[in-house]
Design an enzyme around this catalytic site. Structure first.
Site, PDB file in Angstrom:
ATOM      1  N   LYS A  13       0.841  -1.222   0.000  1.00 20.03           N
ATOM      2  CA  LYS A  13       0.000   0.000   0.000  1.00 20.03           C
ATOM      3  C   LYS A  13       0.868   1.262   0.000  1.00 20.03           C
ATOM      4  O   LYS A  13       0.643   2.181  -0.784  1.00 20.03           O
ATOM      5  CB  LYS A  13      -0.927   0.020   1.237  1.00 20.03           C
ATOM      6  CG  LYS A  13      -1.846  -1.193   1.324  1.00 20.03           C
ATOM      7  CD  LYS A  13      -2.763  -1.125   2.524  1.00 20.03           C
ATOM      8  CE  LYS A  13      -2.082  -1.158   3.881  1.00 20.03           C
ATOM      9  NZ  LYS A  13      -1.372  -2.418   4.197  1.00 20.03           N
ATOM     10  N   ARG A  88      -9.889   0.560   8.582  1.00 19.06           N
ATOM     11  CA  ARG A  88      -9.275  -0.704   8.967  1.00 19.06           C
ATOM     12  C   ARG A  88     -10.288  -1.621   9.666  1.00 19.06           C
ATOM     13  O   ARG A  88      -9.994  -2.767   9.965  1.00 19.06           O
ATOM     14  CB  ARG A  88      -8.196  -0.304   9.944  1.00 19.06           C
ATOM     15  CG  ARG A  88      -7.046  -1.159  10.268  1.00 19.06           C
ATOM     16  CD  ARG A  88      -6.124  -1.455   9.151  1.00 19.06           C
ATOM     17  NE  ARG A  88      -4.791  -1.703   9.625  1.00 19.06           N
ATOM     18  CZ  ARG A  88      -3.734  -0.991   9.285  1.00 19.06           C
ATOM     19  NH1 ARG A  88      -3.853   0.013   8.466  1.00 19.06           N
ATOM     20  NH2 ARG A  88      -2.554  -1.300   9.744  1.00 19.06           N
ATOM     21  N   ARG A 123      12.180  -5.009   4.572  1.00 18.35           N
ATOM     22  CA  ARG A 123      11.690  -3.632   4.403  1.00 18.35           C
ATOM     23  C   ARG A 123      12.575  -2.634   5.146  1.00 18.35           C
ATOM     24  O   ARG A 123      12.997  -2.852   6.276  1.00 18.35           O
ATOM     25  CB  ARG A 123      10.260  -3.513   4.929  1.00 18.35           C
ATOM     26  CG  ARG A 123       9.836  -2.047   4.998  1.00 18.35           C
ATOM     27  CD  ARG A 123       8.371  -1.848   5.007  1.00 18.35           C
ATOM     28  NE  ARG A 123       7.719  -2.416   6.165  1.00 18.35           N
ATOM     29  CZ  ARG A 123       6.409  -2.365   6.345  1.00 18.35           C
ATOM     30  NH1 ARG A 123       5.640  -1.803   5.441  1.00 18.35           N
ATOM     31  NH2 ARG A 123       5.890  -2.905   7.414  1.00 18.35           N
ATOM     32  N   ARG A 156      11.256  -1.011  10.764  1.00 20.45           N
ATOM     33  CA  ARG A 156      10.131  -0.771  11.672  1.00 20.45           C
ATOM     34  C   ARG A 156      10.119  -1.767  12.829  1.00 20.45           C
ATOM     35  O   ARG A 156      10.395  -2.944  12.638  1.00 20.45           O
ATOM     36  CB  ARG A 156       8.801  -0.844  10.903  1.00 20.45           C
ATOM     37  CG  ARG A 156       8.402   0.490  10.334  1.00 20.45           C
ATOM     38  CD  ARG A 156       7.219   0.438   9.410  1.00 20.45           C
ATOM     39  NE  ARG A 156       6.052  -0.264   9.912  1.00 20.45           N
ATOM     40  CZ  ARG A 156       4.890  -0.322   9.249  1.00 20.45           C
ATOM     41  NH1 ARG A 156       4.774   0.296   8.088  1.00 20.45           N
ATOM     42  NH2 ARG A 156       3.871  -0.982   9.733  1.00 20.45           N
ATOM     43  N   ARG A 167      -0.265  -9.258  12.996  1.00 23.95           N
ATOM     44  CA  ARG A 167      -0.919  -8.231  12.166  1.00 23.95           C
ATOM     45  C   ARG A 167      -1.724  -8.866  11.033  1.00 23.95           C
ATOM     46  O   ARG A 167      -2.797  -8.394  10.687  1.00 23.95           O
ATOM     47  CB  ARG A 167       0.136  -7.253  11.623  1.00 23.95           C
ATOM     48  CG  ARG A 167       0.670  -6.328  12.720  1.00 23.95           C
ATOM     49  CD  ARG A 167       1.998  -5.726  12.356  1.00 23.95           C
ATOM     50  NE  ARG A 167       1.923  -4.931  11.145  1.00 23.95           N
ATOM     51  CZ  ARG A 167       2.977  -4.613  10.402  1.00 23.95           C
ATOM     52  NH1 ARG A 167       4.188  -5.028  10.753  1.00 23.95           N
ATOM     53  NH2 ARG A 167       2.832  -3.882   9.339  1.00 23.95           N
TER      54      ARG A 167
HETATM   55  P1  AP5 Z   1       4.790  -1.596   1.857  1.00 23.55           P
HETATM   56  O1  AP5 Z   1       4.484  -0.780   0.649  1.00 23.55           O
HETATM   57  O2  AP5 Z   1       5.486  -0.950   2.992  1.00 23.55           O
HETATM   58  O3  AP5 Z   1       3.472  -2.349   2.367  1.00 23.55           O
HETATM   59  P2  AP5 Z   1       2.209  -1.794   3.166  1.00 23.55           P
HETATM   60  O4  AP5 Z   1       1.017  -2.454   2.568  1.00 23.55           O
HETATM   61  O5  AP5 Z   1       2.222  -0.305   3.231  1.00 23.55           O
HETATM   62  O6  AP5 Z   1       2.507  -2.472   4.572  1.00 23.55           O
HETATM   63  P3  AP5 Z   1       2.382  -1.895   6.054  1.00 23.55           P
HETATM   64  O7  AP5 Z   1       3.134  -2.846   6.930  1.00 23.55           O
HETATM   65  O8  AP5 Z   1       2.757  -0.456   6.113  1.00 23.55           O
HETATM   66  O9  AP5 Z   1       0.885  -2.066   6.290  1.00 23.55           O
HETATM   67  P4  AP5 Z   1       0.155  -2.077   7.624  1.00 23.55           P
HETATM   68  O10 AP5 Z   1      -1.206  -1.923   7.106  1.00 23.55           O
HETATM   69  O11 AP5 Z   1       0.387  -3.240   8.480  1.00 23.55           O
HETATM   70  O12 AP5 Z   1       0.853  -0.882   8.447  1.00 23.55           O
HETATM   71  P5  AP5 Z   1       0.388   0.597   8.769  1.00 23.55           P
HETATM   72  O13 AP5 Z   1       1.569   1.459   8.718  1.00 23.55           O
HETATM   73  O14 AP5 Z   1      -0.814   0.966   7.986  1.00 23.55           O
HETATM   74  O15 AP5 Z   1       5.610  -2.878   1.347  1.00 23.55           O
HETATM   75  C1  AP5 Z   1       6.126  -3.842   2.259  1.00 23.55           C
HETATM   76  C2  AP5 Z   1       7.526  -4.306   1.793  1.00 23.55           C
HETATM   77  O16 AP5 Z   1       7.387  -5.034   0.581  1.00 23.55           O
HETATM   78  C3  AP5 Z   1       8.484  -3.152   1.486  1.00 23.55           C
HETATM   79  O17 AP5 Z   1       9.780  -3.503   1.864  1.00 23.55           O
HETATM   80  C4  AP5 Z   1       8.387  -2.989  -0.038  1.00 23.55           C
HETATM   81  O18 AP5 Z   1       9.562  -2.445  -0.610  1.00 23.55           O
HETATM   82  C5  AP5 Z   1       8.145  -4.426  -0.467  1.00 23.55           C
HETATM   83  N1  AP5 Z   1       7.348  -4.511  -1.684  1.00 23.55           N
HETATM   84  C6  AP5 Z   1       6.349  -3.670  -2.087  1.00 23.55           C
HETATM   85  N2  AP5 Z   1       5.852  -4.072  -3.272  1.00 23.55           N
HETATM   86  C7  AP5 Z   1       6.530  -5.215  -3.605  1.00 23.55           C
HETATM   87  C8  AP5 Z   1       6.472  -6.108  -4.713  1.00 23.55           C
HETATM   88  N3  AP5 Z   1       5.610  -5.936  -5.723  1.00 23.55           N
HETATM   89  N4  AP5 Z   1       7.307  -7.194  -4.736  1.00 23.55           N
HETATM   90  C9  AP5 Z   1       8.195  -7.392  -3.711  1.00 23.55           C
HETATM   91  N5  AP5 Z   1       8.312  -6.557  -2.638  1.00 23.55           N
HETATM   92  C10 AP5 Z   1       7.485  -5.493  -2.593  1.00 23.55           C
HETATM   93  O19 AP5 Z   1      -0.086   0.442  10.298  1.00 23.55           O
HETATM   94  C11 AP5 Z   1       0.827   0.174  11.335  1.00 23.55           C
HETATM   95  C12 AP5 Z   1       0.094   0.083  12.661  1.00 23.55           C
HETATM   96  O20 AP5 Z   1      -0.557   1.351  12.943  1.00 23.55           O
HETATM   97  C13 AP5 Z   1      -1.043  -0.947  12.729  1.00 23.55           C
HETATM   98  O21 AP5 Z   1      -0.563  -2.223  13.071  1.00 23.55           O
HETATM   99  C14 AP5 Z   1      -1.941  -0.325  13.822  1.00 23.55           C
HETATM  100  O22 AP5 Z   1      -1.423  -0.558  15.112  1.00 23.55           O
HETATM  101  C15 AP5 Z   1      -1.843   1.164  13.532  1.00 23.55           C
HETATM  102  N6  AP5 Z   1      -2.869   1.656  12.596  1.00 23.55           N
HETATM  103  C16 AP5 Z   1      -2.651   2.241  11.387  1.00 23.55           C
HETATM  104  N7  AP5 Z   1      -3.820   2.577  10.796  1.00 23.55           N
HETATM  105  C17 AP5 Z   1      -4.799   2.185  11.649  1.00 23.55           C
HETATM  106  C18 AP5 Z   1      -6.212   2.239  11.588  1.00 23.55           C
HETATM  107  N8  AP5 Z   1      -6.861   2.783  10.539  1.00 23.55           N
HETATM  108  N9  AP5 Z   1      -6.907   1.736  12.641  1.00 23.55           N
HETATM  109  C19 AP5 Z   1      -6.283   1.199  13.719  1.00 23.55           C
HETATM  110  N10 AP5 Z   1      -4.945   1.115  13.835  1.00 23.55           N
HETATM  111  C20 AP5 Z   1      -4.204   1.598  12.803  1.00 23.55           C
HETATM  112 ZN    ZN Z   2       2.360   1.093   4.821  1.00 19.43          ZN
END
Ligand code: AP5
Ligand code: ZN
Length: 218
Positions: A13, A88, A123, A156, A167
């Site tokens: 994402k 979410r 990552r 991270r 997660r």
């Molecule tokens: P990346 O692009 O970083 O993936 P992502 O989908 O953004 O993953 P996140 O871990 O950020 O998602 P998340 O939803 O768990 O975390 P968030 O920050 O929202 O890609 C991942 C890796 O793969 C990278 O190294 C990238 O280079 C690689 N990659 C990408 N594309 C690729 C491809 N095609 N092939 C190979 N490799 C590839 O949330 C974190 C925390 O915040 C949550 O756990 C929660 O505690 C809190 N939080 C955030 N939002 C909310 C909400 N709305 N409600 C409640 N809690 C929340």
């Molecule tokens: Zn992300």
């Protein structure tokens, strides 16, 4: 245009948001990035959220909705926005509806759980911008530093294998029901129903970018 990017942790994402937001000229709103900034600055919100995030659990809907409402008041959101990692839970999606914030398109990036752990362990992120790299699949131009600023990249805290598994479980339990929530509405054909597209999230980063931009007609 308002877009939601839906997908498991590590689905890409953040990586894809970067392209979409540039192509469409709309800001990326990543609740994860906003929370991580608050943790870093040790604000009251950051102090509350830190432990929850580090353990892989979800921050409460109330907190998330407050930060989203504040963010949407800013001028750059007038022409639309790209939500990354929000909503979410069903409660968060219902709150958007209640506030009359219409969504034009929901893009689900689908990746098998088995690929996710490998992605997360490699990552590296640039904390200030949220720009995301992977040691093997999407390396920075120079090892360990951000392409645009030259600042150091970090790993991270919630990217350990155990926390990633947690997660993923929470995603399947609490977030994936949003697919039904939005596709159900699309099928009903109500006026404000968003378009829903599932994009295969495995392959080269650029291929996935092109699939998403095509779905968005950009
Ligand atoms: P990346 O692009 O970083 O993936 P992502 O989908 O953004 O993953 P996140 O871990 O950020 O998602 P998340 O939803 O768990 O975390 P968030 O920050 O929202 O890609 C991942 C890796 O793969 C990278 O190294 C990238 O280079 C690689 N990659 C990408 N594309 C690729 C491809 N095609 N092939 C190979 N490799 C590839 O949330 C974190 C925390 O915040 C949550 O756990 C929660 O505690 C809190 N939080 C955030 N939002 C909310 C909400 N709305 N409600 C409640 N809690 C929340
Ligand atoms: Zn992300």
């Amino acid at each position: 245009m308002r877009i939601i990017l839906l997908g498991a942790p590590g689905a890409g994402k953040g990586t894809q948001s970067n392209f979409i937001s540039k192509a469409l000229g709309i800001p990326q709103i990543s609740t994860g990035d906003m929370l991580r900034a608050a943790v870093k600055e040790e604000t009251p919100l950051g102090r509350k959220a830190k432990e929850v995030m580090d353990s892989g659990n979800l921050v409460s809907d109330d907190i998330i909705l407050d930060i989203i409402k504040e963010r949407l008041k800013e001028d750059d959101c007038r022409s639309g926005c790209l939500f990354d990692g929000f909503p979410r839970t069903i409660a968060q999606a219902e709150a958007l509806d209640r506030e009359g914030i219409t969504i034009n398109h929901v893009i689900e990036i689908r990746v098998e759980d088995s690929s996710i752990i490998q992605r997360m362990s490699g990552r590296r992120v640039h904390p200030a911008s949220g720009r995301t790299y992977h040691l093997t699949f999407n390396p920075p131009q120079q090892p360990g530093v951000d392409d645009e600023t030259g600042e150091p990249l970090i790993q991270r805290v919630d990217d350990t294998e155990e926390t990633v598994k947690k997660r993923l479980a929470i995603y399947h339990e609490q977030t994936s029901p949003l697919i039904e929530y939005y596709t159900g509405r699309t099928a009903e054909g109500t006026l404000d129903s968003p378009r829903f597209t599932t994009v295969e999230g495995t392959g080269k980063v650029e291929e996935i970018r092109d699939r998403i931009l095509k779905a968005l007609g950009a």
